[in-house]
Each structure stands twice: as structure tokens, then as C-alpha cells.
Design an enzyme around this catalytic site. Structure first.
Site, PDB file in Angstrom:
ATOM      1  N   GLN A 250       0.851  -1.199   0.000  1.00 52.28           N
ATOM      2  CA  GLN A 250       0.000   0.000   0.000  1.00 52.28           C
ATOM      3  C   GLN A 250       0.888   1.251   0.000  1.00 52.28           C
ATOM      4  OE1 GLN A 250      -0.298   1.953   2.962  1.00 52.28           O
ATOM      5  NE2 GLN A 250      -1.955   3.300   2.285  1.00 52.28           N
TER       6      GLN A 250
ATOM      7  N   SER B 195       1.684   3.854   1.638  1.00 52.18           N
ATOM      8  CA  SER B 195       2.549   4.367   2.708  1.00 52.18           C
ATOM      9  C   SER B 195       3.692   3.411   3.019  1.00 52.18           C
ATOM     10  CB  SER B 195       1.731   4.589   3.982  1.00 52.18           C
ATOM     11  OG  SER B 195       1.362   3.339   4.541  1.00 52.18           O
ATOM     12  N   LYS B 196       3.617   2.189   2.530  1.00 55.48           N
ATOM     13  CA  LYS B 196       4.577   1.161   2.947  1.00 55.48           C
ATOM     14  C   LYS B 196       5.927   1.336   2.239  1.00 55.48           C
ATOM     15  CE  LYS B 196       1.865  -0.777   5.949  1.00 55.48           C
ATOM     16  NZ  LYS B 196       0.500  -0.850   5.665  1.00 55.48           N
ATOM     17  N   ASN B 197       6.938   0.646   2.771  1.00 53.08           N
ATOM     18  CA  ASN B 197       8.312   0.862   2.289  1.00 53.08           C
ATOM     19  C   ASN B 197       8.510   0.435   0.844  1.00 53.08           C
ATOM     20  OD1 ASN B 197       8.391   1.334   5.019  1.00 53.08           O
ATOM     21  ND2 ASN B 197      10.400   0.391   5.312  1.00 53.08           N
TER      22      ASN B 197
END
Ligand SMILES: *Cc1c(COP(=O)(O)O)cnc(C)c1O
Length: 408
Positions: free
Chosen positions: A201, A203-205
Site C-alpha cells: 500500500q 505508505s509502505k516501504n
């Protein structure tokens, strides 16, 4: 060091910008274009052709390799990945699943989505991960699985949790949504337990807008997970051969294209976050009023989705956490308050009651105190800024703590 910065007017005037995210370039454009022009946009089993090599199998292979995993299944998001993982290991409606309260709501709602019941077990004071000592006490005849969340990107105590799971014949599921690239004793997360889940998603790294990945070394769990995500089809079966009840949880080729391109940037970004986190440990470690989290030495790689730290409990008694955040943000450093305890979430409590007929609220005093008063977050994208920005963070925190008149 911090003393010196206090006098540095230039720093204060700079208004450092945090968080250019996502980061992309020509490679993303090129791979997206290849998908577009191939006409093979969906996620259902395109074969290699002279003109086009499908992105999804390659992305799944590379993601598995990144964690030294045998099998991977891509899905629409990290929430669905947890639901599928629970179902693949045999969790059924009415079964209990042990989860920590300090996590994103999906860890619990993924179980409740099909009537499995989350049981919240409190976290450790100094890691914010589920407390293995308390896990064992929460096991009942209905317990079928433990979900270990690698919160902030720091692996939970997978050695202890694996032992407990084995001893009680429970499945161990790793919610590694925040831990792409992390490792425990040299092994990539996701396949130390029976099955692991990741999120891609925004926001993920590692990000492709939306997406999820399931990893496992277990052939049977792999086939079940694959089937559930492919409307109950079976690997190498006929098109209308549906042997299980499943859904269409497939990712598209477009997402795989972006994820593949983003993977080429991951290692460099991870190193940057690690270096900046190490610098923050040094800088914040010197500030009276701040407590660093403890890192288990068996964590051989921390993914730093979040850099989490705590206000000293004596400082937290003097200043409201929201006020503190407000003041630090006014210094140009956007720290975040983080999660509120899931065991107290109304929607979760109501859903448990809907499935079981009982209103049950688990007691997690450590989580409740720490999340309400002490824990603060710096996000992964802030950790991609430069060293000057890390000094800016330390300086802002120091300044606000001084303004509270705090000293030991
Ligand atoms: C982000 C996240 C999820 C859910 O992933 P989505 O892709 O947003 O559905 C689950 N668990 C944790 C710990 C997360 O951080």
C-alpha cells in the site's frame, strides 16, 4: 552535538522538507508502458510470449527471493493477505486468533472478516511487540493461530513465538506489512512462522499503490492461499475447475510493474533508513526525556517502516502527548501520535459481539498507557531525508522538552 545545534539559526530557518514519497522514475514509466501495450492487464495467468513476459510471476519470484522464501502469492492488499493466510492455515469461523493490540486495525479485522475471533495479548514495554509470556496464558482450546506483527519493521520474538506455536499446535502467522526486507537471525521475515503477509500500500516501504503478498515455505499452504485468491481454482487445474471457495483477490500487471521497479530502489532506501535510524538513536539517546525502544540482537535487519520512540514516563506526566506533538510539529518536524489500542476499538468490540454473542474487552494496560501517553512515530519517508534533517528532528525535540522544564 545537540548543544551546538541549539545555536544554529540557519538550521531553524531552513524549514527542512520531509517526506518526498513515493519516489519513482523512468523505470516505472517503462514497465507500465510495457503492460499497457501488451494488452495483458489482468492478473490471471498470462504466458510468456516473444513480445511480453508477464510482470506478476517475476515480481512474486523476486519478492520471495528477497526473503529467501519458497512460495509467494500476490493479492489486492495486505488486509486480504492476512485473511487468506488465516484461512490457508485452516483457521475457521469461531476459532480464536491471538493478536497484539498495538497494530493497524487490519490485523484484527482480517480475522473478523470471516468470523475468526481476535484475542488481544498485551505488548512488551520496551519493544511494543506482542509479549510472548502473555501469549501462552491466553491460549484456550479454541485458539488456532498467533499473529505476530513486526511493528514498525522490527521483527517480533519469532524464536519464542515459534516455540509456543509448536508446543500448542498453533499456526504462527507473521503480519510483516511493515517489514519488507527485515530479517531475524539472518532469515528474511514472513517464512519463519508458517506463513507471512506483506502490504504494498502507498505508505509502505515498497509501494505499488495497493497490493499485498503472501509468503510461505509450505507447499500445502501455498496451494490453499493461491486457490482462495483465484476463485477456488487449483494450480495447473482447468479454468472452470473450482475446488475451494475462493474470491478474486488478484493484483494487476500494472501494480506488479510498479512493484518491480520500486524493488530496484529498495536496498538503497533501506540503507538510508538504517543509517538515519542509527543517527537518531545516537542523537535522541542523549536527550533527557526521551526513551529509545530496545532492539533484540537477533534482529539482523530492521525495516524501519517507522522509527518509534517514547517520552520518558515522568515527562509524559507533565505534558499531554498531543500538546507535545503540536509543539514539535510547529518546529517543522511532523511527528505522529501512532495507534490507539485495538482492544478498545468500538467496531472491533461490536464485531466480536456480533460473532460470539459476548461483549468482551481484553485488558492491555501496557499498550493503553504507552499509546496514549508515550509512544511517538517518525515515518519511513522522513528517514529518507538527509543527516541535517535528522539533526533538525533531534533539535526540535530537545527544544520542546526544555520548554517543559524537564530534567531528571
Ligand atoms: C498496512 C498494514 C496492514 C494492511 O495492509 P493494506 O495493504 O493497507 O491492506 C496490515 N497490517 C499492518 C501491521 C499494516 O501496517
Amino acid at each position: 552535538m545537540i548543544e551546538k545545534l541549539e545555536a544554529d539559526e540557519e538550521l531553524r530557518a531552513r524549514n527542512v522538507e520531509f517526506g518526498e514519497w513515493p519516489i519513482y522514475g523512468q523505470l516505472e514509466l517503462q514497465l507500465l508502458r510495457e503492460v499497457l501495450e501488451s494488452g495483458k492487464w489482468g492478473g490471471a495467468g498470462h504466458a510468456n510470449t516473444p513480445d511480453y513476459k508477464p510482470k506478476l510471476p517475476e515480481m512474486e519470484r523476486r519478492f520471495a527471493d528477497l526473503h529467501s522464501a519458497k512460495h509467494s502469492v500476490s493479492v489486492v492488499n495486505g488486509t486480504v493477505a492476512i485473511t487468506v493466510a488465516l484461512q490457508a492455515v485452516g483457521v475457521r469461523p469461531g476459532d480464536e486468533v491471538i493478536v497484539p493490540p498495538y497494530t493497524f486495525i487490519a490485523t484484527a479485522s482480517a480475522a473478523l472478516a470471516f468470523g475468526a475471533i481476535p484475542v488481544f495479548v498485551d505488548i512488551e514495554e520496551d519493544t511494543l511487540a506482542i509479549d510472548p509470556d502473555k501469549v501462552e496464558k491466553a491460549i484456550t482450546p479454541k485458539t488456532k493461530a498467533i499473529v505476530a506483527v513486526h511493528i514498525g519493521g522490527a521483527p517480533s520474538n519469532l524464536t519464542r513465538l515459534s516455540e509456543i506455536a509448536r508446543k500448542h499446535h498453533l499456526a504462527l502467522i507473521e503480519d510483516a506489512a511493515q517489514a519488507v526486507g527485515a530479517s531475524w537471525e539472518g532469515q528474511g521475515v514472513g517464512v519463519i512462522g508458517d506463513i507471512g503477509t506483506f502490504s504494498l500500500q502507498s505508505s509502505k516501504n515498497l509501494n505499488c499503490g495497493e497490493g499485498g503478498i503472501i509468503l510461505t515455505n509450505n507447499q500445502d499452504y501455498y496451494e490453499k492461499a493461491w486457490s482462495i485468491c483465484n476463485v477456488g481454482r487449483v494450480p495447473n487445474g482447468a479454468w472452470y475447475q473450482h475446488e475451494n471457495l475462493g474470491q478474486n483477490y488478484r493484483m494487476t500487471e500494472f501494480q506488479a510493474a510498479v512493484a518491480l521497479a520500486q524493488m530496484t530502489r529498495l536496498e538503497e532506501q533501506m540503507r538510508r533508513r538504517e543509517a538515519n535510524a542509527a543517527l537518531l538513536n545516537r542523537l535522541l539517546g542523549e536527550i533527557e526525556g526521551i526513551r529509545l525502544l530496545k532492539q533484540d540482537p537477533r534482529i539482523t535487519r530492521h525495516a524501519y517502516h517507522l522509527y518509534m520512540f517514547k517520552l520518558d514516563s515522568r515527562l509524559a506526566e507533565r505534558i499531554d502527548k498531543q500538546d507535545f506533538i503540536h509543539k514539535v510539529t510547529a518546529e517543522g518536524v511532523p511527528i505522529l501520535p501512532g495507534y490507539v489500542p485495538l482492544n478498545r476499538n468500538r467496531a472491533i468490540i461490536d464485531s466480536i459481539r456480533d460473532w460470539t454473542g459476548e461483549t468482551r474487552v481484553d485488558d492491555c494496560p501496557v499498550c493503553e498507557r504507552l499509546s496514549e501517553r508515550e509512544v511517538l512515530w517518525i515515518t519511513q519517508s522522513m528517514l529518507l531525508a538527509d543527516e541535517t534533517s535528522m539533526n533538525h528532528i533531534a533539535h526540535a525535540l530537545q527544544k520542546v522538552i526544555r520548554s517543559c522544564g524537564f530534567s531528571k
